[in-house]
Design a protein around this motif. Structure first.
Motif, mmCIF file in Angstrom:
data_model
loop_
_atom_site.group_PDB
_atom_site.id
_atom_site.type_symbol
_atom_site.label_atom_id
_atom_site.label_comp_id
_atom_site.label_asym_id
_atom_site.label_seq_id
_atom_site.Cartn_x
_atom_site.Cartn_y
_atom_site.Cartn_z
ATOM 1 N N ARG A 128 0.639 -1.186 -0.183
ATOM 2 C CA ARG A 128 -0.154 0.001 0.025
ATOM 3 C C ARG A 128 0.940 1.187 -0.100
ATOM 4 O O ARG A 128 2.119 1.218 0.424
ATOM 5 C CB ARG A 128 -0.737 -0.069 1.133
ATOM 6 N N ARG A 129 0.401 2.359 -0.701
ATOM 7 C CA ARG A 129 1.085 3.465 -0.793
ATOM 8 C C ARG A 129 1.734 4.127 0.509
ATOM 9 O O ARG A 129 3.050 4.275 0.502
ATOM 10 C CB ARG A 129 0.362 4.579 -1.536
ATOM 11 N N LYS A 130 0.988 3.916 1.687
ATOM 12 C CA LYS A 130 1.447 4.255 2.986
ATOM 13 C C LYS A 130 2.480 3.576 3.464
ATOM 14 O O LYS A 130 3.014 3.842 4.704
ATOM 15 C CB LYS A 130 0.229 4.415 3.853
ATOM 16 N N GLU A 131 2.591 2.335 2.939
ATOM 17 C CA GLU A 131 3.778 1.440 3.368
ATOM 18 C C GLU A 131 5.122 1.583 2.781
ATOM 19 O O GLU A 131 6.285 1.084 3.112
ATOM 20 C CB GLU A 131 3.365 -0.057 3.315
ATOM 21 N N HIS A 512 3.649 -12.012 5.450
ATOM 22 C CA HIS A 512 3.310 -10.792 5.963
ATOM 23 C C HIS A 512 1.878 -11.148 7.004
ATOM 24 O O HIS A 512 1.021 -11.699 6.938
ATOM 25 C CB HIS A 512 2.202 -10.089 4.749
ATOM 26 N N THR A 513 2.092 -10.105 8.094
ATOM 27 C CA THR A 513 1.335 -10.215 9.158
ATOM 28 C C THR A 513 0.853 -8.884 9.767
ATOM 29 O O THR A 513 2.110 -7.971 9.475
ATOM 30 C CB THR A 513 1.899 -11.349 10.162
ATOM 31 N N THR A 514 0.102 -8.507 10.433
ATOM 32 C CA THR A 514 -0.287 -7.357 11.035
ATOM 33 C C THR A 514 -0.741 -7.771 12.639
ATOM 34 O O THR A 514 -1.464 -8.591 12.766
ATOM 35 C CB THR A 514 -1.579 -6.627 10.383
ATOM 36 N N PHE A 515 -0.077 -6.930 13.336
ATOM 37 C CA PHE A 515 -0.288 -7.022 14.851
ATOM 38 C C PHE A 515 -0.733 -5.634 15.437
ATOM 39 O O PHE A 515 -0.117 -4.581 14.940
ATOM 40 C CB PHE A 515 0.721 -7.841 15.552
ATOM 41 N N ASN A 516 -1.354 -5.593 16.547
ATOM 42 C CA ASN A 516 -1.851 -4.348 17.420
ATOM 43 C C ASN A 516 -2.733 -3.380 16.238
ATOM 44 O O ASN A 516 -2.700 -2.346 16.485
ATOM 45 C CB ASN A 516 -0.698 -3.793 18.101
ATOM 46 N N GLU A 517 -2.882 -3.897 15.139
ATOM 47 C CA GLU A 517 -3.742 -3.112 14.052
ATOM 48 C C GLU A 517 -2.892 -2.381 13.355
ATOM 49 O O GLU A 517 -3.287 -1.798 12.147
ATOM 50 C CB GLU A 517 -5.309 -2.419 14.756
ATOM 51 N N ASP A 518 -1.785 -1.486 13.970
ATOM 52 C CA ASP A 518 -1.206 -0.537 13.490
ATOM 53 C C ASP A 518 0.106 -0.854 12.807
ATOM 54 O O ASP A 518 1.040 0.194 12.194
ATOM 55 C CB ASP A 518 -1.014 0.777 14.332
ATOM 56 N N HIS A 519 0.649 -2.020 13.282
ATOM 57 C CA HIS A 519 1.956 -2.669 12.998
ATOM 58 C C HIS A 519 1.907 -3.745 11.834
ATOM 59 O O HIS A 519 0.975 -4.682 12.222
ATOM 60 C CB HIS A 519 2.605 -2.905 14.061
ATOM 61 N N SER A 520 2.882 -3.704 11.076
ATOM 62 C CA SER A 520 2.794 -5.012 9.929
ATOM 63 C C SER A 520 4.381 -5.138 9.750
ATOM 64 O O SER A 520 5.227 -4.453 9.826
ATOM 65 C CB SER A 520 2.096 -4.554 8.391
#
Length: 540
Positions: A128-131, A512-520
């Motif tokens: 994603r662009r923000k990443e 690819h994983t996401t944790f605490n909703e805001d971290h990947s």
């Protein structure tokens, strides 16, 4: 003289335009408001104040609409009290109620939320662009330069900061665009960015047509070299073609007809100017051969017409979908005997199974080309890339040849002037042949398996093959073959055959994983292998 060279290598690495289009508009039966007036204005981006091209300008709840031109200007009919809506991809919509003011200045605000969620292709994956932390520029189909394109790269000319695309050969239909990203990055290596088409490093631009391209992603910083090695030192341009999608069968047809003209001639002596110099005693009177010849005009093809046709069909289900297209492109340059005729097609098939855990994607493309390389001056070189570039020597003759010299003798033969570096270019066009037949084929397939949530593995393989056959001929009537020269009145012929192919195999494991909703967290492990071969044969 003839020779055979064989070697292998690893890691081969002013236009007048008539657009023909069809559109259908719905017609609503209603009474239009009275006192309708013409509203004009300009639309720019709020952050940079640059004009926005192709912004949709529509009167709300009516069928009246238009788009902004290359300068961001628009004109539309509307009545006082009606609402005009401005919409553009990547920007927030804006509504303006029509009042007494008839000239509007519109500044659209970027849609930051939409831009940040936009998916960007970066090397072996997407983010994603923000990443994205590296310098990546994306140009999608709706933002391409409008009109006919000699090269796919013409579609993004001026769209990416730092990317310079120039056509050093003008409108020569056989030449390619010169591409430079981030300036000169090497003294001895390639200064041209690496082209990657649907995952194939070094893919052939000849296999791309403007209506088959989905997007360009330009990697401009050191991350390109980190992914592609030294091949990416000058940057990387990732080109993604259009793919099949779920839905009912869809058919698309695109076409244009184009004619090109000379905007401005160079300054050179006309016959009247030449005779004036004779009257002043600056040129000998015996140099007046009695004619008034505009050789430049004789070399220009005033009847040149280029045409392009592309027909595509797509559709399918969620598990199996496809897109197939065929095209015909007949390009004619301003110079006489400068032309390129292409036809071919492209097909994409996507398949999903194993409860959507396994996916397969297959792409096949072919291009067949016939080119006339004679116009402007043929480059008789052993380099196949140089042979498609005109020397320009024919037009040089238009500037330096005596304008009082006729093209033909009284008996109908060609008149040849004997001054230094002089020849009759019209004679060469009549007595020479320079042609190319080329076939390009590409096939690739990719398998992706979702092992567990967040963990996937894929394997990608491709094969690209290019075969070209060039031939050059000078007849016995050609001035260069005349009696008294080394050729002794005989004809001359040369032939080149070039065969090149590359095969690529790449495998990757992606997590690819996401944790605490805001971290990947993203991890990629990959292996890439590419092998290529070139065979060349020449006889004359």
């Amino acid at each position: 003289m003839n020779y055979l060279t064989y070697f292998t290598r690893g890691y081969t690495v002013l236009v007048v335009l008539f657009l023909v289009s069809a559109a259908a508009y719905g017609t609503a039966v209603s009474h239009l408001p009275i006192l309708q007036q013409t509203i004009t204005g300009k639309v720019v981006g709020a952050t940079d104040s640059l004009p926005l091209t192709g912004v949709t300008v529509a009167v709300k709840a009516t069928s009246r609409g238009t788009t902004t031109d290359d300068n961001g200007n628009f004109s539309i009919e509307a009545s006082k009290g009606e609402t005009i809506i401005f919409t553009y991809l990547g920007y927030q919509d804006q509504e303006i109620e029509v009042g007494d003011e008839q000239v509007l200045s519109i500044a659209l605000q970027p849609d930051d939320a939409q831009a940040l969620e936009e998916v960007v292709v970066v090397g072996y994956g997407t983010l994603r662009r923000k990443e994205v932390t590296s310098a990546v520029a994306t140009v999608r189909a709706e933002d391409f330069n409008a009109g006919g394109a000699r090269s796919p790269m013409d579609l993004i000319q001026g769209k990416v900061a730092g990317l310079n695309i120039t056509r050093t050969q003008g409108n020569n239909p056989n030449s390619s665009a010169a591409i430079q990203l981030r300036g000169v990055t090497s003294l001895t290596g390639s200064r041209t960015p690496l082209i990657v088409i649907d995952g194939i490093p070094g893919g052939s631009l000849d296999l791309l047509q403007q209506d088959d391209i989905e997007s360009f992603d330009v990697l401009k910083d050191g991350s390109a070299a980190a992914i592609y090695g030294t091949r990416g030192n000058a940057g990387v341009i990732l080109i993604t073609t259009k793919k099949g999608r779920e839905g009912e069968a869809r058919f698309d047809y695109s076409t244009y007809v184009q004619r090109e003209v000379v905007d401005r001639k160079p300054d050179f002596l006309k016959a009247s100017d030449f005779r004036e110099l004779i009257s002043q005693g600056l040129i000998s009177a015996d140099q007046d051969f009695g004619a008034s010849t505009d050789l430049y005009e004789e070399l220009v093809n005033r009847q040149n017409v280029s045409q392009y046709h592309n027909f595509a069909a797509s559709g399918g289900s969620a598990n199996t979908n496809y897109r197939a297209s065929v095209f015909f492109n007949d390009a004619n340059g301003i110079a006489k005997q400068s032309a390129r005729e292409q036809w071919g097609g492209r097909i994409n098939i996507n398949q999903r199974g194993l409860q959507d855990r396994l996916s397969m994607q297959v792409n096949l493309a072919a291009n067949f080309t016939k080119s006339n390389l004679l116009g402007g001056g043929f480059n008789n070189s052993d380099d196949p890339n140089a042979r498609v570039n005109s020397t320009g020597s024919d037009f040089e003759q238009a500037v330096q040849r005596n304008p009082t010299a006729p093209i033909y003798n009284e008996d109908g033969s060609f008149l040849e002037t004997q001054a230094y570096n002089n020849y009759n270019p019209i004679s060469r066009l009549a007595n020479r042949i320079a042609e190319r037949n080329q076939q390009v084929f590409s096939g690739d397939a990719k398998l992706t398996l979702d092992i567990i949530e967040g963990l996937s593995a894929s394997v990608f393989g491709s094969y690209v093959r290019t075969n070209l056959n060039d031939r050059f001929y000078r007849s016995t009537n050609d001035w260069e073959q005349r009696e008294g020269t080394d050729w002794q009145g005989m004809a001359y012929a040369a032939k080149w055959n070039d065969l090149s192919w590359t095969q690529t195999l790449e495998s990757t494991v992606d997590y690819h994983t996401t944790f605490n909703e805001d971290h990947s967290l993203t991890a990629l492990l990959g292996y890439s292998y590419q092998y290529g071969s070139v065979e060349r044969f020449n006889v004359n």
